[in-house]
Design an enzyme around this catalytic site. Structure first.
Site, PDB file in Angstrom:
ATOM      1  N   SER A 192       0.844  -1.201   0.000  1.00  0.00           N
ATOM      2  CA  SER A 192       0.000   0.000   0.000  1.00  0.00           C
ATOM      3  C   SER A 192       0.873   1.242   0.000  1.00  0.00           C
ATOM      4  CB  SER A 192      -0.868   0.023   1.254  1.00  0.00           C
ATOM      5  OG  SER A 192      -1.525   1.267   1.397  1.00  0.00           O
ATOM      6  N   TYR A 244      -2.223  -1.265  10.904  1.00  0.00           N
ATOM      7  CA  TYR A 244      -2.316  -1.671   9.487  1.00  0.00           C
ATOM      8  C   TYR A 244      -1.123  -1.177   8.686  1.00  0.00           C
ATOM      9  CZ  TYR A 244      -3.975  -1.453   4.623  1.00  0.00           C
ATOM     10  OH  TYR A 244      -4.086  -1.559   3.253  1.00  0.00           O
TER      11      TYR A 244
HETATM   12  P1  NAD Z   1     -11.430  -6.044   0.266  1.00  0.00           P
HETATM   13  O1  NAD Z   1     -12.203  -5.900   1.505  1.00  0.00           O
HETATM   14  O2  NAD Z   1     -12.152  -6.209  -0.992  1.00  0.00           O
HETATM   15  O3  NAD Z   1     -10.402  -7.243   0.373  1.00  0.00           O
HETATM   16  C1  NAD Z   1      -9.797  -7.646   1.574  1.00  0.00           C
HETATM   17  C2  NAD Z   1     -10.097  -9.124   1.710  1.00  0.00           C
HETATM   18  O4  NAD Z   1      -9.336  -9.638   2.800  1.00  0.00           O
HETATM   19  C3  NAD Z   1     -11.535  -9.436   2.031  1.00  0.00           C
HETATM   20  O5  NAD Z   1     -12.296  -9.604   0.875  1.00  0.00           O
HETATM   21  C4  NAD Z   1     -11.408 -10.745   2.831  1.00  0.00           C
HETATM   22  O6  NAD Z   1     -11.746 -11.830   2.011  1.00  0.00           O
HETATM   23  C5  NAD Z   1      -9.947 -10.838   3.166  1.00  0.00           C
HETATM   24  N1  NAD Z   1      -9.730 -11.087   4.593  1.00  0.00           N
HETATM   25  C6  NAD Z   1      -9.611 -10.191   5.600  1.00  0.00           C
HETATM   26  N2  NAD Z   1      -9.437 -10.836   6.760  1.00  0.00           N
HETATM   27  C7  NAD Z   1      -9.414 -12.166   6.475  1.00  0.00           C
HETATM   28  C8  NAD Z   1      -9.247 -13.339   7.244  1.00  0.00           C
HETATM   29  N3  NAD Z   1      -9.035 -13.284   8.574  1.00  0.00           N
HETATM   30  N4  NAD Z   1      -9.314 -14.539   6.632  1.00  0.00           N
HETATM   31  C9  NAD Z   1      -9.522 -14.606   5.283  1.00  0.00           C
HETATM   32  N5  NAD Z   1      -9.671 -13.531   4.503  1.00  0.00           N
HETATM   33  C10 NAD Z   1      -9.610 -12.326   5.101  1.00  0.00           C
HETATM   34  O7  NAD Z   1     -10.476  -4.772   0.209  1.00  0.00           O
HETATM   35  P2  NAD Z   1      -9.243  -4.385  -0.732  1.00  0.00           P
HETATM   36  O8  NAD Z   1      -9.085  -2.956  -0.529  1.00  0.00           O
HETATM   37  O9  NAD Z   1      -9.409  -4.925  -2.099  1.00  0.00           O
HETATM   38  O10 NAD Z   1      -8.031  -5.102  -0.041  1.00  0.00           O
HETATM   39  C11 NAD Z   1      -7.139  -5.921  -0.773  1.00  0.00           C
HETATM   40  C12 NAD Z   1      -5.728  -5.511  -0.472  1.00  0.00           C
HETATM   41  O11 NAD Z   1      -5.512  -4.180  -0.926  1.00  0.00           O
HETATM   42  C13 NAD Z   1      -5.359  -5.509   0.993  1.00  0.00           C
HETATM   43  O12 NAD Z   1      -4.074  -6.088   1.146  1.00  0.00           O
HETATM   44  C14 NAD Z   1      -5.276  -4.042   1.351  1.00  0.00           C
HETATM   45  O13 NAD Z   1      -4.368  -3.801   2.387  1.00  0.00           O
HETATM   46  C15 NAD Z   1      -4.781  -3.486   0.041  1.00  0.00           C
HETATM   47  N6  NAD Z   1      -4.958  -2.045  -0.131  1.00  0.00           N
HETATM   48  C16 NAD Z   1      -6.201  -1.500  -0.218  1.00  0.00           C
HETATM   49  C17 NAD Z   1      -6.337  -0.145  -0.411  1.00  0.00           C
HETATM   50  C18 NAD Z   1      -7.681   0.520  -0.528  1.00  0.00           C
HETATM   51  O14 NAD Z   1      -7.750   1.745  -0.510  1.00  0.00           O
HETATM   52  N7  NAD Z   1      -8.759  -0.220  -0.693  1.00  0.00           N
HETATM   53  C19 NAD Z   1      -5.205   0.658  -0.509  1.00  0.00           C
HETATM   54  C20 NAD Z   1      -3.956   0.083  -0.419  1.00  0.00           C
HETATM   55  C21 NAD Z   1      -3.849  -1.281  -0.232  1.00  0.00           C
END
Ligand code: NAD
Ligand code: MG
Length: 333
Positions: A225, A238
């Site tokens: 991120s 986080y």
């Molecule tokens: P999202 O909620 O769609 O995806 C996160 C997923 O993590 C969930 O769908 C869930 O299935 C899984 N998860 C969480 N805890 C879990 C557990 N205990 N067991 C199994 N699965 C679990 O959100 P996203 O934003 O697409 O996140 C995906 C990645 O992107 C993450 O690594 C997040 O840190 C990263 N990210 C997101 C953003 C943002 O702004 N959305 C920015 C930078 C990085």
């Protein structure tokens, strides 16, 4: 033709990896002839391509569902076009039900890969949509629900993926926990532990279990991120896991280069996903989400799908230990 018929035939064309591959194999010239048509898509101003703030106030119980967000995120369902870049590959994607993981799953399947997704049992409705899209693309879709905070489950996840897919070539450690807390005093030990287990321990357990199955040419991808480099005050636990992700990507890349396994990261900026509406952001942050970027809007998962493809594809053979960003003009991978 009814509207439903039109939608379903359009879906077959858009997601038609089977058709595209068969045509490419039978007549390579046809595949090449299709390129100008794709290139003729009208230019689109990226700043206006997707919804901008203000967003409607909304909140869901963690982990949230993409299907209940307003507006619904775009994961490339109607736009991603494959070109056989991952034909025959077998990929495991954690958090594959929604957000970046779903975008990667759709893109991988349309590029010709079979895909196993992991998610939490509460996310079954989102996951079933993804499995259906993978199968519409003519590929095998394997659903493996379960909680990544448990080491035993992480090991079983890999074994089930290997069994379900007949092997493993691509591992995308993408799942994460993000819960906003104004002060470190509000971060309980249970919070801290859950974040570390999900974001740091699970990739450690999964990669250890996967490694014996990965042949030279395989790829590991972690989702880090912009928080790794520029942490928000309210994301104390986080943000440090995202720095750790960036770091393990670089360490493992050095360790595994001689084994022919590439390890890379993706560093998104603010992206419109369930993580943000299920405790990941304050209501105030959500309403103006992405507005502070030069692009003036959050990204959509669909805008990152091709990065996951690029990092997994064989023609990126010199890219390892890299972090590719997509953050609307700010952020620093
Ligand atoms: P999202 O909620 O769609 O995806 C996160 C997923 O993590 C969930 O769908 C869930 O299935 C899984 N998860 C969480 N805890 C879990 C557990 N205990 N067991 C199994 N699965 C679990 O959100 P996203 O934003 O697409 O996140 C995906 C990645 O992107 C993450 O690594 C997040 O840190 C990263 N990210 C997101 C953003 C943002 O702004 N959305 C920015 C930078 C990085
Ligand atoms: Mg989800």
């Amino acid at each position: 033709m009814t509207t439903d018929d039109m939608n379903s035939s359009r879906r077959q064309i858009v997601g038609g990896a089977g058709f595209g591959l068969a045509a490419a194999a039978a007549a390579p010239a046809l595949g090449q002839a299709a390129a100008p048509a794709a290139a003729a898509q009208p230019l689109r101003n990226p700043a206006d391509a997707y919804p901008k703030p203000p967003f409607q106030r909304q909140s869901q119980p963690w982990p949230g569902l993409a299907g209940q967000m307003q507006p619904r995120p775009d994961h490339g369902e109607n736009s991603y076009r494959g070109s056989g870049r991952l034909t025959g590959r077998r990929a495991l994607i954690t958090g594959g039900d929604s957000g970046m993981g779903r975008a990667a799953a759709i893109a991988y399947a349309r590029e010709g890969a079979d895909v196993a997704i992991n998610y939490l049992p509460a996310e079954e409705p989102d996951a079933q949509e993804v499995i259906a899209l993978i199968r519409e693309a003519g590929r095998k879709g394997v659903a493996i629900p379960g909680d990544l905070r448990e080491e035993a489950f992480c090991r079983r996840l890999v074994e089930d993926a290997v069994r379900g897919l007949g092997g493993l070539d691509i591992v995308v450690c993408n799942a994460a926990r993000q819960q906003t807390r104004a002060s470190i005093l509000d971060v309980s030990s249970e919070d801290f532990d859950a974040t570390m287990r999900t974001n740091i321990y699970a990739p450690f357990w999964i990669i250890k279990a996967a490694l014996p199955h990965l042949q030279p040419g395989s790829a590991i991808i972690g989702t880090t991120s912009e928080q790794a480099y520029d942490p928000s005050p309210e994301l104390y636990d986080y943000a440090q896991t995202k720095a750790a992700t960036m770091n393990y990507v670089k360490s493992l890349a050095k360790q595994l280069a001689s084994k022919g396994i590439r390890v890379n990261g993706v560093a998104p900026g603010p992206i419109w996903t369930p993580l943000q509406v299920s405790g990941g952001a304050t209501m105030e942050k959500l309403e103006t989400f992405g507005g502070q970027t030069p692009m003036g809007r959050p990204g959509q998962p669909a805008e990152l799908g091709s990065i996951y493809v690029q990092l997994a594809a064989a023609d990126a053979s010199y890219a390892t230990g890299q972090v590719y960003g997509s953050a609307g003009g700010s952020g620093q991978p």
